[in-house]
Design a protein around this motif. Structure first.
Motif, PDB file in Angstrom:
ATOM      1  N   UNK A 147      24.739  34.912  39.093  1.00  0.00           N
ATOM      2  CA  UNK A 147      23.635  34.226  38.415  1.00  0.00           C
ATOM      3  C   UNK A 147      24.122  33.539  37.144  1.00  0.00           C
ATOM      4  N   UNK A 148      25.120  34.128  36.514  1.00  0.00           N
ATOM      5  CA  UNK A 148      25.634  33.567  35.268  1.00  0.00           C
ATOM      6  C   UNK A 148      26.826  32.641  35.497  1.00  0.00           C
ATOM      7  N   UNK A 149      27.663  32.982  36.494  1.00  0.00           N
ATOM      8  CA  UNK A 149      28.879  32.207  36.770  1.00  0.00           C
ATOM      9  C   UNK A 149      28.958  31.906  38.268  1.00  0.00           C
ATOM     10  N   UNK A 150      28.184  30.943  38.735  1.00  0.00           N
ATOM     11  CA  UNK A 150      28.141  30.662  40.182  1.00  0.00           C
ATOM     12  C   UNK A 150      29.464  30.184  40.756  1.00  0.00           C
ATOM     13  N   UNK A 151      30.376  29.682  39.923  1.00  0.00           N
ATOM     14  CA  UNK A 151      31.665  29.173  40.413  1.00  0.00           C
ATOM     15  C   UNK A 151      32.769  30.232  40.387  1.00  0.00           C
ATOM     16  N   UNK A 152      32.436  31.460  39.990  1.00  0.00           N
ATOM     17  CA  UNK A 152      33.466  32.491  39.938  1.00  0.00           C
ATOM     18  C   UNK A 152      34.058  32.714  41.329  1.00  0.00           C
ATOM     19  N   UNK A 153      35.375  32.870  41.388  1.00  0.00           N
ATOM     20  CA  UNK A 153      36.054  33.119  42.661  1.00  0.00           C
ATOM     21  C   UNK A 153      37.435  33.678  42.362  1.00  0.00           C
ATOM     22  N   UNK A 154      38.160  34.127  43.417  1.00  0.00           N
ATOM     23  CA  UNK A 154      39.542  34.538  43.185  1.00  0.00           C
ATOM     24  C   UNK A 154      40.532  33.438  43.511  1.00  0.00           C
ATOM     25  N   UNK A 155      40.093  32.360  44.154  1.00  0.00           N
ATOM     26  CA  UNK A 155      40.927  31.180  44.400  1.00  0.00           C
ATOM     27  C   UNK A 155      39.995  29.998  44.588  1.00  0.00           C
ATOM     28  N   UNK A 156      40.434  28.781  44.268  1.00  0.00           N
ATOM     29  CA  UNK A 156      39.565  27.617  44.463  1.00  0.00           C
ATOM     30  C   UNK A 156      39.247  27.426  45.939  1.00  0.00           C
ATOM     31  N   UNK A 181      36.675  29.387  34.333  1.00  0.00           N
ATOM     32  CA  UNK A 181      35.522  30.135  34.843  1.00  0.00           C
ATOM     33  C   UNK A 181      35.804  31.633  34.859  1.00  0.00           C
ATOM     34  N   UNK A 182      36.992  32.012  35.307  1.00  0.00           N
ATOM     35  CA  UNK A 182      37.352  33.430  35.330  1.00  0.00           C
ATOM     36  C   UNK A 182      37.367  34.022  33.924  1.00  0.00           C
ATOM     37  N   UNK A 183      37.903  33.265  32.979  1.00  0.00           N
ATOM     38  CA  UNK A 183      37.983  33.761  31.600  1.00  0.00           C
ATOM     39  C   UNK A 183      36.600  33.936  31.002  1.00  0.00           C
ATOM     40  N   UNK A 184      35.722  32.975  31.254  1.00  0.00           N
ATOM     41  CA  UNK A 184      34.352  33.091  30.744  1.00  0.00           C
ATOM     42  C   UNK A 184      33.662  34.315  31.325  1.00  0.00           C
ATOM     43  N   UNK A 185      33.881  34.568  32.616  1.00  0.00           N
ATOM     44  CA  UNK A 185      33.276  35.738  33.254  1.00  0.00           C
ATOM     45  C   UNK A 185      33.827  37.025  32.660  1.00  0.00           C
ATOM     46  N   UNK A 186      35.129  37.057  32.415  1.00  0.00           N
ATOM     47  CA  UNK A 186      35.743  38.252  31.834  1.00  0.00           C
ATOM     48  C   UNK A 186      35.228  38.491  30.420  1.00  0.00           C
ATOM     49  N   UNK A 187      35.099  37.433  29.629  1.00  0.00           N
ATOM     50  CA  UNK A 187      34.564  37.585  28.274  1.00  0.00           C
ATOM     51  C   UNK A 187      33.155  38.169  28.317  1.00  0.00           C
ATOM     52  N   UNK A 188      32.356  37.676  29.229  1.00  0.00           N
ATOM     53  CA  UNK A 188      30.978  38.172  29.377  1.00  0.00           C
ATOM     54  C   UNK A 188      30.971  39.647  29.768  1.00  0.00           C
ATOM     55  N   UNK A 189      31.874  40.027  30.686  1.00  0.00           N
ATOM     56  CA  UNK A 189      31.942  41.423  31.107  1.00  0.00           C
ATOM     57  C   UNK A 189      32.375  42.327  29.962  1.00  0.00           C
ATOM     58  N   UNK A 190      33.346  41.872  29.183  1.00  0.00           N
ATOM     59  CA  UNK A 190      33.799  42.670  28.039  1.00  0.00           C
ATOM     60  C   UNK A 190      32.663  42.901  27.053  1.00  0.00           C
ATOM     61  N   UNK A 191      31.853  41.872  26.842  1.00  0.00           N
ATOM     62  CA  UNK A 191      30.755  41.968  25.878  1.00  0.00           C
ATOM     63  C   UNK A 191      29.582  42.782  26.412  1.00  0.00           C
ATOM     64  N   UNK A 192      29.264  42.629  27.682  1.00  0.00           N
ATOM     65  CA  UNK A 192      28.057  43.253  28.230  1.00  0.00           C
ATOM     66  C   UNK A 192      28.321  44.611  28.876  1.00  0.00           C
ATOM     67  N   UNK A 193      29.566  44.860  29.293  1.00  0.00           N
ATOM     68  CA  UNK A 193      29.917  46.136  29.909  1.00  0.00           C
ATOM     69  C   UNK A 193      31.188  46.687  29.239  1.00  0.00           C
ATOM     70  N   UNK A 194      31.113  47.050  27.987  1.00  0.00           N
ATOM     71  CA  UNK A 194      32.314  47.500  27.272  1.00  0.00           C
ATOM     72  C   UNK A 194      32.903  48.759  27.890  1.00  0.00           C
TER      73      UNK A 194
END
Length: 540
Positions: A147-156, A181-194
């Motif tokens: 919902x937050x990062x619709x383009x997240x993936x492990x490869x293009x 996109x991966x970095x933004x998702x990781x930053x969000x996870x670090x902040x929301x799920x410490x």
């Protein structure tokens, strides 16, 4: 966050060090100046599946059971696909949980199906057939992330088609976009799920090493010039690391690691099967020539990245079921062309290994056990005499599996592992490889990277003799925790300053368990998804 681990798949000091010397990669330069750095030796087969699992467990592949993403079953010849569910042995997050520490893992290879301890989370990596509900723990994290990062993936998406169409610039751009996109998702996870421990892996560096190495020349290796696409990937990763470091404090232990290194591809692995034929070790049925197969015509159209409607029209004209049958037959065409009753040893193009057609183990084995050692010795001797067009030895050395692996899963490993002479050059790959549309110009090398910074860690020091098996015991020790008993790795003592060592003697956790598990069965659709992904990335 007490521990941050950032994996750069296939990252190599052969590129990092000269680019840092040229004033580039400032984040990695600062970490190396303020901490320790060195080359970390990979697993003997230098494969992501084995090496990342050894990093997570502290065990050699003969004990954790994972050697490659996929391999042939000796008894049936069927292509088997391995995931984290096939792993034996506890991973580092489980060891930390025993001491009350929470852990988050994102995009780490060989972690499907996702599992997490209380207070932690996991998003599976490259071994997952898709980012389905089994790739997330807890499951509700999947909807939250997309919902937050619709383009997240492990490869293009469609990366294989871009490479087959030689659309390199678009492929690189797709990876750069995904890194962001991966970095933004990781930053969000670090902040929301410490969590106390956080680990993520970027695989863009592996893809770049395999596919862009041929575009590097001597000047560009030394200087990060505009237009150097390999450097563009490394620069993006350096910037991604900087973004993640912004979420740490001076009390955080920071590790930058790779599972293996990367360097020029000699091309020899693509010619290994032909070499076995030339020496009479392997026999194949006569190769057909003439008009292209129906599936080849369809693939050629797909390689040109035709619009979806046109591709579907071609597919419908042939018949979807017929296409599937043709694809299924073609993917095993090389393996099925082997005349097993006349084959002593075999391999498939692109592999660094040789297997013996052993009676009692292989379905149509002809080599009796009493002759096994002599056959291995004969092949090793003949490989030592193989030279390229300039007279260079093609092979640096060959090892037998029992020399480098130990444990109950050693029998899964291939019989012979080949290390190529990096000075050799074997030219263009044979027809079977060229038919894929693209092939690798970079190849896995044994030496990956290890950079560490944090409390108790020395500053500006080079370390040596570290291996992937050492990572888990070293991290546990650095966290002030006992090291699980029975690991194959050791604490890398040269990482730490004298004061830390004096106040933190190594302790052993005798209760930590590394129990074996039964092989997990994948559904047919899961296997097809994994195969499609591995082919698109060039692994098959």
């Amino acid at each position: 966050m007490r521990i941050l681990v950032i994996g750069l798949d296939a990252a190599t000091m052969d590129l990092i060090e000269p680019w840092i010397a040229a004033g580039q990669l400032p984040t990695l330069a600062r970490l190396m100046a303020e901490g320790v750095s060195g080359r970390m030796i990979s697993t003997p087969n230098m494969h992501s599946a084995s090496a990342w699992t050894s990093i997570l467990t502290g065990l050699n592949p003969g004990r954790h059971g994972l050697f490659v993403f996929s391999d042939r079953d000796f008894q049936t010849g069927r292509q088997m696909f391995f995931t984290g569910s096939d792993r034996a042995g506890a991973i580092i997050s489980s060891h930390l949980a025993r001491h009350g520490m929470t852990a988050g893992l994102v995009n780490v290879p060989m972690t499907y199906k996702a599992e997490c301890s209380p207070g932690g989370f996991m998003i599976s990596g490259l071994d997952a057939p898709a980012l389905n509900e089994h790739a997330f723990c807890p499951e509700e994290l999947r909807n939250e992330l997309f919902n937050k990062f619709p383009d997240y993936n492990f490869a293009p998406p469609a990366i294989g088609e871009l490479m087959k169409a030689s659309r390199i610039d678009e492929a690189v751009s797709a990876w750069l976009k995904l890194i962001d996109s991966q970095t933004a998702a990781v930053e969000w996870l670090i902040e929301t799920r410490p969590t106390d421990f956080f680990m993520t892996v970027y695989t863009a560096s592996d893809w770049a090493g395999h596919n862009l190495w041929k575009y590097l020349d001597a000047d560009r290796k030394r200087n990060a010039q505009p237009g150097n696409q390999m450097f563009a990937i490394y620069r993006a990763l350096d910037m991604a690391i900087a973004r993640l470091l912004a979420h740490t404090t001076i009390e955080t232990q920071i590790y930058i690691i790779s599972d293996h290194g990367m360097g020029p591809h000699t091309g020899a692995s693509y010619h290994l099967a032909d070499w076995l034929e030339s020496k009479g070790y392997m026999r194949r049925a006569a190769r057909k020539s003439g008009r292209a197969s129906l599936i080849s015509v369809t693939r050629t159209a797909a390689q040109g990245l035709l619009p979806a409607k046109i591709k579907e029209k071609i597919k419908s004209g042939i018949g979807a079921e017929r296409v599937k049958r043709l694809q299924s037959a073609e993917k095993d065409s090389f393996y099925n062309s082997i005349e097993w009753s006349r084959t002593i040893a075999y391999t498939e193009p692109g592999r660094h290994v040789i297997n013996i057609n052993l009676a009692g183990r292989n379905q149509s084995g002809i080599v009796v056990q009493d002759d096994y050692d002599k056959v291995c010795e004969d092949i090793i001797r003949d490989l030592s005499e193989w030279t390229d067009a300039r007279g260079n030895s093609v092979v640096e050395r060959v090892v037998r599996r029992d020399e480098v692996y130990f444990g109950p899963f050693t029998e899964r490993a291939s019989d012979l592992y080949i290390y190529w002479n990096t000075s050799a050059r074997m030219g263009e790959p044979p027809r079977e490889v060229r038919a894929r549309g693209f092939w690798w110009s970079g190849d896995h090398h044994l030496e990956g990277i290890l950079i560490a910074k944090g409390p108790g860690i020395r500053r500006g020091v080079k370390i040596d003799a570290a291996t992937v098996y050492d990572f888990t015991p070293t991290v546990m020790y650095a966290a002030g925790l006992p090291v699980p008993e029975g690991l194959d790795g050791r604490v890398i003592q040269q990482t730490f300053d004298d004061e830390f060592i004096a106040h933190h003697p190594v302790q052993v956790d005798a209760l930590a368990q590394s129990a074996a598990v039964d092989r997990a069965e994948l559904s047919k659709s899961e296997e097809e998804l994994i195969e499609e992904k591995l082919r698109g990335l060039g692994y098959l």
